[in-house]
Motif scaffolding. Sequence first.
Motif, PDB file in Angstrom:
ATOM      1  N   VAL A 133     -15.255   4.347 -10.162  1.00 42.00           N
ATOM      2  CA  VAL A 133     -14.941   3.653  -8.909  1.00 42.00           C
ATOM      3  C   VAL A 133     -13.491   3.868  -8.504  1.00 42.00           C
ATOM      4  N   TRP A 134     -13.279   4.065  -7.180  1.00 41.13           N
ATOM      5  CA  TRP A 134     -11.928   4.299  -6.689  1.00 41.13           C
ATOM      6  C   TRP A 134     -11.403   3.108  -5.892  1.00 41.13           C
ATOM      7  N   SER A 135     -10.083   3.077  -5.765  1.00 36.25           N
ATOM      8  CA  SER A 135      -9.354   1.991  -5.095  1.00 36.25           C
ATOM      9  C   SER A 135      -9.674   0.613  -5.674  1.00 36.25           C
ATOM     10  N   PRO A 136      -9.614   0.453  -7.002  1.00 37.56           N
ATOM     11  CA  PRO A 136      -9.925  -0.848  -7.606  1.00 37.56           C
ATOM     12  C   PRO A 136      -8.913  -1.929  -7.255  1.00 37.56           C
ATOM     13  N   LEU A 137      -7.736  -1.536  -6.747  1.00 36.77           N
ATOM     14  CA  LEU A 137      -6.718  -2.509  -6.340  1.00 36.77           C
ATOM     15  C   LEU A 137      -6.713  -2.726  -4.825  1.00 36.77           C
ATOM     16  N   GLY A 138      -7.773  -2.279  -4.156  1.00 37.64           N
ATOM     17  CA  GLY A 138      -7.880  -2.508  -2.723  1.00 37.64           C
ATOM     18  C   GLY A 138      -6.713  -1.935  -1.946  1.00 37.64           C
ATOM     19  N   GLY A 139      -6.343  -0.678  -2.262  1.00 38.98           N
ATOM     20  CA  GLY A 139      -5.227  -0.061  -1.562  1.00 38.98           C
ATOM     21  C   GLY A 139      -3.889  -0.708  -1.865  1.00 38.98           C
ATOM     22  N   GLY A 140      -3.834  -1.498  -2.933  1.00 41.63           N
ATOM     23  CA  GLY A 140      -2.599  -2.183  -3.319  1.00 41.63           C
ATOM     24  C   GLY A 140      -2.542  -3.630  -2.891  1.00 41.63           C
ATOM     25  N   VAL A 141      -3.486  -4.047  -2.044  1.00 43.61           N
ATOM     26  CA  VAL A 141      -3.481  -5.431  -1.553  1.00 43.61           C
ATOM     27  C   VAL A 141      -3.616  -6.423  -2.701  1.00 43.61           C
TER      28      VAL A 141
ATOM     29  N   ASN B 104      -8.831 -10.614   3.025  1.00 46.32           N
ATOM     30  CA  ASN B 104      -8.360  -9.861   1.867  1.00 46.32           C
ATOM     31  C   ASN B 104      -7.107 -10.482   1.270  1.00 46.32           C
ATOM     32  N   LEU B 105      -6.233 -10.971   2.130  1.00 48.35           N
ATOM     33  CA  LEU B 105      -5.015 -11.617   1.632  1.00 48.35           C
ATOM     34  C   LEU B 105      -5.331 -12.949   0.956  1.00 48.35           C
ATOM     35  N   ASP B 106      -6.379 -13.654   1.431  1.00 52.38           N
ATOM     36  CA  ASP B 106      -6.826 -14.875   0.745  1.00 52.38           C
ATOM     37  C   ASP B 106      -7.317 -14.544  -0.663  1.00 52.38           C
ATOM     38  N   ILE B 107      -8.077 -13.462  -0.782  1.00 50.58           N
ATOM     39  CA  ILE B 107      -8.554 -13.037  -2.102  1.00 50.58           C
ATOM     40  C   ILE B 107      -7.377 -12.684  -2.991  1.00 50.58           C
ATOM     41  N   ALA B 108      -6.400 -11.962  -2.441  1.00 50.66           N
ATOM     42  CA  ALA B 108      -5.209 -11.596  -3.212  1.00 50.66           C
ATOM     43  C   ALA B 108      -4.466 -12.837  -3.701  1.00 50.66           C
ATOM     44  N   ASP B 109      -4.428 -13.887  -2.881  1.00 47.71           N
ATOM     45  CA  ASP B 109      -3.791 -15.138  -3.297  1.00 47.71           C
ATOM     46  C   ASP B 109      -4.505 -15.735  -4.512  1.00 47.71           C
ATOM     47  N   GLU B 110      -5.839 -15.688  -4.498  1.00 49.75           N
ATOM     48  CA  GLU B 110      -6.599 -16.225  -5.635  1.00 49.75           C
ATOM     49  C   GLU B 110      -6.386 -15.376  -6.894  1.00 49.75           C
ATOM     50  N   VAL B 111      -6.293 -14.077  -6.721  1.00 51.97           N
ATOM     51  CA  VAL B 111      -6.019 -13.203  -7.865  1.00 51.97           C
ATOM     52  C   VAL B 111      -4.663 -13.561  -8.469  1.00 51.97           C
ATOM     53  N   ARG B 112      -3.677 -13.825  -7.613  1.00 50.57           N
ATOM     54  CA  ARG B 112      -2.341 -14.214  -8.106  1.00 50.57           C
ATOM     55  C   ARG B 112      -2.407 -15.497  -8.915  1.00 50.57           C
ATOM     56  N   LYS B 113      -3.184 -16.473  -8.437  1.00 49.64           N
ATOM     57  CA  LYS B 113      -3.306 -17.753  -9.149  1.00 49.64           C
ATOM     58  C   LYS B 113      -3.954 -17.552 -10.525  1.00 49.64           C
TER      59      LYS B 113
ATOM     60  N   GLY C 287      -1.005 -15.535 -17.610  1.00 47.09           N
ATOM     61  CA  GLY C 287       0.219 -14.843 -18.007  1.00 47.09           C
ATOM     62  C   GLY C 287       0.094 -13.339 -17.845  1.00 47.09           C
ATOM     63  N   ALA C 288      -0.687 -12.906 -16.848  1.00 50.01           N
ATOM     64  CA  ALA C 288      -0.922 -11.491 -16.592  1.00 50.01           C
ATOM     65  C   ALA C 288      -0.461 -11.141 -15.185  1.00 50.01           C
ATOM     66  N   THR C 289      -0.504  -9.879 -14.835  1.00 53.37           N
ATOM     67  CA  THR C 289      -0.160  -9.461 -13.479  1.00 53.37           C
ATOM     68  C   THR C 289      -1.409  -9.501 -12.602  1.00 53.37           C
ATOM     69  N   PRO C 290      -1.248  -9.653 -11.281  1.00 48.50           N
ATOM     70  CA  PRO C 290      -2.408  -9.592 -10.384  1.00 48.50           C
ATOM     71  C   PRO C 290      -3.153  -8.271 -10.506  1.00 48.50           C
ATOM     72  N   ALA C 291      -2.431  -7.171 -10.661  1.00 48.05           N
ATOM     73  CA  ALA C 291      -3.082  -5.865 -10.795  1.00 48.05           C
ATOM     74  C   ALA C 291      -3.969  -5.834 -12.035  1.00 48.05           C
ATOM     75  N   ALA C 292      -3.482  -6.387 -13.139  1.00 47.63           N
ATOM     76  CA  ALA C 292      -4.268  -6.405 -14.373  1.00 47.63           C
ATOM     77  C   ALA C 292      -5.553  -7.193 -14.189  1.00 47.63           C
ATOM     78  N   VAL C 293      -5.456  -8.332 -13.513  1.00 45.61           N
ATOM     79  CA  VAL C 293      -6.642  -9.163 -13.285  1.00 45.61           C
ATOM     80  C   VAL C 293      -7.647  -8.435 -12.405  1.00 45.61           C
ATOM     81  N   ALA C 294      -7.180  -7.807 -11.326  1.00 43.50           N
ATOM     82  CA  ALA C 294      -8.082  -7.093 -10.424  1.00 43.50           C
ATOM     83  C   ALA C 294      -8.771  -5.935 -11.136  1.00 43.50           C
ATOM     84  N   LEU C 295      -8.033  -5.214 -11.963  1.00 46.85           N
ATOM     85  CA  LEU C 295      -8.616  -4.099 -12.712  1.00 46.85           C
ATOM     86  C   LEU C 295      -9.619  -4.588 -13.754  1.00 46.85           C
ATOM     87  N   ALA C 296      -9.274  -5.672 -14.442  1.00 50.92           N
ATOM     88  CA  ALA C 296     -10.178  -6.214 -15.453  1.00 50.92           C
ATOM     89  C   ALA C 296     -11.481  -6.686 -14.823  1.00 50.92           C
TER      90      ALA C 296
END
Length: 340
Positions: free
Chosen positions: A207-215, A255-264, A270-279
């Motif tokens: 699968v490509w763009s697992p980080l949603g283009g960086g969002v 998409n930005l609402d989803i990104a906010d939830e990933v940050r939370k 204790g991880a990065t948002p990118a790590a959570v999205a990839l996991a």
Amino acid sequence: MDYATMGRSGLRVSRACLGAMNFGTGHAFAGCDEAEATRIIGAFLDAGHNFIDTADAYTGGQSEEIVGRAVRGRRESVVLATKAFMPQGDGPNHRGLSRLHLTRALEASLRRLGTDHLDLYQCHGWDDGTPIEETMATLDGFVRSGKVRYLGCSNFTAAQIVEAQWAADRIGGTPFVSLQPQYSLVARSIEAEILPACRRHGLGTAVWSPLGGGVLTGRYRRDEAPEPESRLRRLLDSPLPAARTWAGTLLNDRNLDIADEVRKVAAGLGATPAAVALAWVAGRPGVTSVIIGPRTLDQLHANLTGLTLDLPADAADHLDQISRSTTITPVNGMTAPRAA
């Protein structure tokens, strides 16, 4: 190291796939020079991963050349994949999935990669102008010649996957074993029809763009223009209309609402948002491998950390619930997410 079998085949690939779209300079998607790309490839392979994906269209062929030089001396430990379909010149036969173009494209890719065979050769898009039987017969010829080991496709719809597999069966040819679809918390449309078609017809997925283009990294904010050096800014400024259109769909309120939830969720772990999205992506049913596209060695290490993150079930379920409703809009054979 965790490896998975690609579709209905014996091909074993790492759960992380190194996407080489950023390797090269002076082009719309260029992200790093050869020296940094070589360090990234070396570190990826040294960590035990074996799957590298590029395309003849990436950075005007530079990507294939860089990858080929970087894997020289360790070629037999690499599952080397590339793609063809995109324009390679101005003539009417310099694009698509015809026998003429694919034959030229394969020889050019082998030359740039400095190898006598490809482990996975993929159709980068669907070609309405070429009978699918011609495409599948041509690809089968590549396999029979020994120049290609396995076949795959990218950005195909469920119906197109079925047509291709049926065509291969009718001609007694080689079927696809893989699909490269877009998939992330902000682009989940493949769950409805494409993933079921893959399961039924023997295709694994990278699968490509697992980080949603960086969002999903949390880098972008409402009412703030993307930074000049960001990937999204480069896409928005691309000379390619499909790239601009796709990037323009990413920065919306949903998409930005989803990104906010990933940050939370990331903050709680204790991880990065990118790590959570990839996991989250790596743990989804039907995902064989996740394509990461680092531009620096630091980004590579951060992405690989995300793919080893043990995402708690309650966190995964929460992200599943808040991101469930998406549709897609076709963009010149590619796909782009938007709010349903």
